[in-house]
Design a protein around this motif. Structure first.
Motif, PDB file in Angstrom:
ATOM      1  N   HIS A  37       0.715  -0.745   0.072  1.00  0.00           N
ATOM      2  CA  HIS A  37       0.395   0.215  -0.044  1.00  0.00           C
ATOM      3  C   HIS A  37       0.512   1.012   0.128  1.00  0.00           C
ATOM      4  CE1 HIS A  37       0.537  -0.694   4.214  1.00  0.00           C
ATOM      5  NE2 HIS A  37       0.744   0.478   4.541  1.00  0.00           N
ATOM      6  N   THR A  38       0.160   2.400  -0.567  1.00  0.00           N
ATOM      7  CA  THR A  38       1.093   3.378  -0.151  1.00  0.00           C
ATOM      8  C   THR A  38       0.358   4.313   0.610  1.00  0.00           C
ATOM      9  OG1 THR A  38       0.416   4.775  -2.110  1.00  0.00           O
ATOM     10  CG2 THR A  38       1.488   3.484  -2.096  1.00  0.00           C
ATOM     11  N   HIS A  39       1.099   5.889   1.334  1.00  0.00           N
ATOM     12  CA  HIS A  39      -0.022   7.085   1.992  1.00  0.00           C
ATOM     13  C   HIS A  39       0.431   7.664   1.048  1.00  0.00           C
ATOM     14  CE1 HIS A  39      -0.587   4.074   5.532  1.00  0.00           C
ATOM     15  NE2 HIS A  39       0.848   3.541   5.340  1.00  0.00           N
ATOM     16  N   ARG A  40      -0.652   8.868   1.232  1.00  0.00           N
ATOM     17  CA  ARG A  40      -0.249  10.293   0.528  1.00  0.00           C
ATOM     18  C   ARG A  40       1.245  10.974   1.442  1.00  0.00           C
ATOM     19  NH1 ARG A  40      -5.941  10.630  -0.668  1.00  0.00           N
ATOM     20  NH2 ARG A  40      -6.410   9.880  -2.665  1.00  0.00           N
ATOM     21  N   VAL A  80      -4.070   7.217   5.686  1.00  0.00           N
ATOM     22  CA  VAL A  80      -4.773   6.581   4.882  1.00  0.00           C
ATOM     23  C   VAL A  80      -4.054   5.113   4.394  1.00  0.00           C
ATOM     24  CG1 VAL A  80      -7.021   5.691   3.742  1.00  0.00           C
ATOM     25  CG2 VAL A  80      -7.131   7.739   5.444  1.00  0.00           C
ATOM     26  N   ALA A  81      -4.658   4.110   4.433  1.00  0.00           N
ATOM     27  CA  ALA A  81      -3.809   3.608   3.282  1.00  0.00           C
ATOM     28  C   ALA A  81      -4.532   3.572   2.411  1.00  0.00           C
ATOM     29  CB  ALA A  81      -4.070   1.209   3.708  1.00  0.00           C
ATOM     30  N   HIS A  82      -4.087   3.036   0.930  1.00  0.00           N
ATOM     31  CA  HIS A  82      -4.155   2.906  -0.112  1.00  0.00           C
ATOM     32  C   HIS A  82      -3.419   1.937  -1.196  1.00  0.00           C
ATOM     33  CE1 HIS A  82      -6.143   7.360  -0.395  1.00  0.00           C
ATOM     34  NE2 HIS A  82      -4.983   7.082   0.658  1.00  0.00           N
ATOM     35  N   PHE A  83      -3.972   1.018  -0.908  1.00  0.00           N
ATOM     36  CA  PHE A  83      -3.393  -1.103  -1.411  1.00  0.00           C
ATOM     37  C   PHE A  83      -3.528  -0.642  -2.714  1.00  0.00           C
ATOM     38  CE2 PHE A  83      -5.749  -1.153   3.011  1.00  0.00           C
ATOM     39  CZ  PHE A  83      -4.002  -2.281   3.091  1.00  0.00           C
ATOM     40  N   THR A  84      -2.629  -1.586  -3.332  1.00  0.00           N
ATOM     41  CA  THR A  84      -1.772  -1.399  -4.573  1.00  0.00           C
ATOM     42  C   THR A  84      -2.402  -2.175  -5.687  1.00  0.00           C
ATOM     43  OG1 THR A  84       0.713  -2.595  -4.377  1.00  0.00           O
ATOM     44  CG2 THR A  84       0.075  -0.121  -3.945  1.00  0.00           C
TER      45      THR A  84
END
Ligand code: FE2
Length: 181
Positions: free
Chosen positions: A97-100, A164-168
């Motif tokens: 995942h990524t975060h902003r 917030v986690a943004h899943f790839t």
């Protein structure tokens, strides 16, 4: 002890580089744009010590990092193996995942395994007591606290909503190491 393993993202079978020398690890991570620091304190931090005492013990480093990174908020989180939701909490960040915003963690005690996917490599960083790691905003990564999690960590934020986690959607994390403590 802090450990680093660097893999090709196409070959989870064997690491290209392994090190348990802090300065070597720090230099290898810096080349990939990842900040790792070792913080020291003269204060005695025992389990059960309160949040204020922890933040006091590292106040200088925290203030410096806030200035450098523009972080606004600081808190302290703890995990113990008896936590009733430990499996759920472990699962939450096990996939890529990524975060902003930057994910900034200082390990007051215990350990956790951060894996960062940078370019065509995977950097597995076992963070232990005294380690500060910053995962840059937008960097694909995953985090494993292990089946018997035990750590106390200081977190620095821009703002809690940004975290917030943004899943790839990639399954890469499952191919690399887990923390089997
Ligand atoms: Fe994360």
């Amino acid at each position: 002890m802090t450990e680093l393993r660097i893999y090709s993202d196409a070959d989870p079978a064997a690491p290209q580089i392994e090190s348990s020398d802090f300065e070597t690890i720090q230099a290898l991570l810096a080349r990939a744009g990842i900040k790792l620091e070792r913080w020291h304190t003269n204060a005695v931090i025992e389990s059960g010590v309160d949040t204020h005492a922890i933040l006091d013990a590292y106040a200088e480093d925290i203030e410096r990092l806030k200035r450098e990174g523009g972080y606004q908020t600081v808190d302290v989180v703890s995990m113990v193996p008896s936590h009733p939701e430990k499996d759920l909490l472990r699962q939450k960040f096990l996939d890529e995942h990524t975060h902003r915003e930057d994910e900034v963690r200082f390990f007051v005690d215990g350990q956790g395994l951060f894996s960062l996917h940078v370019g065509e490599q995977v950097f597995e960083v076992l963070c232990t007591r005294g380690d500060l790691i910053s995962v840059p905003a937008g960097t694909p990564h995953w985090f494993d606290m292990g089946p018997n999690p035990r750590f106390t960590a200081i977190r620095l934020f821009d703002n809690p909503e940004g975290w917030v986690a943004h899943f790839t959607g990639s399954n890469i994390a499952g191919q690399y190491s887990r923390l089997d403590n």
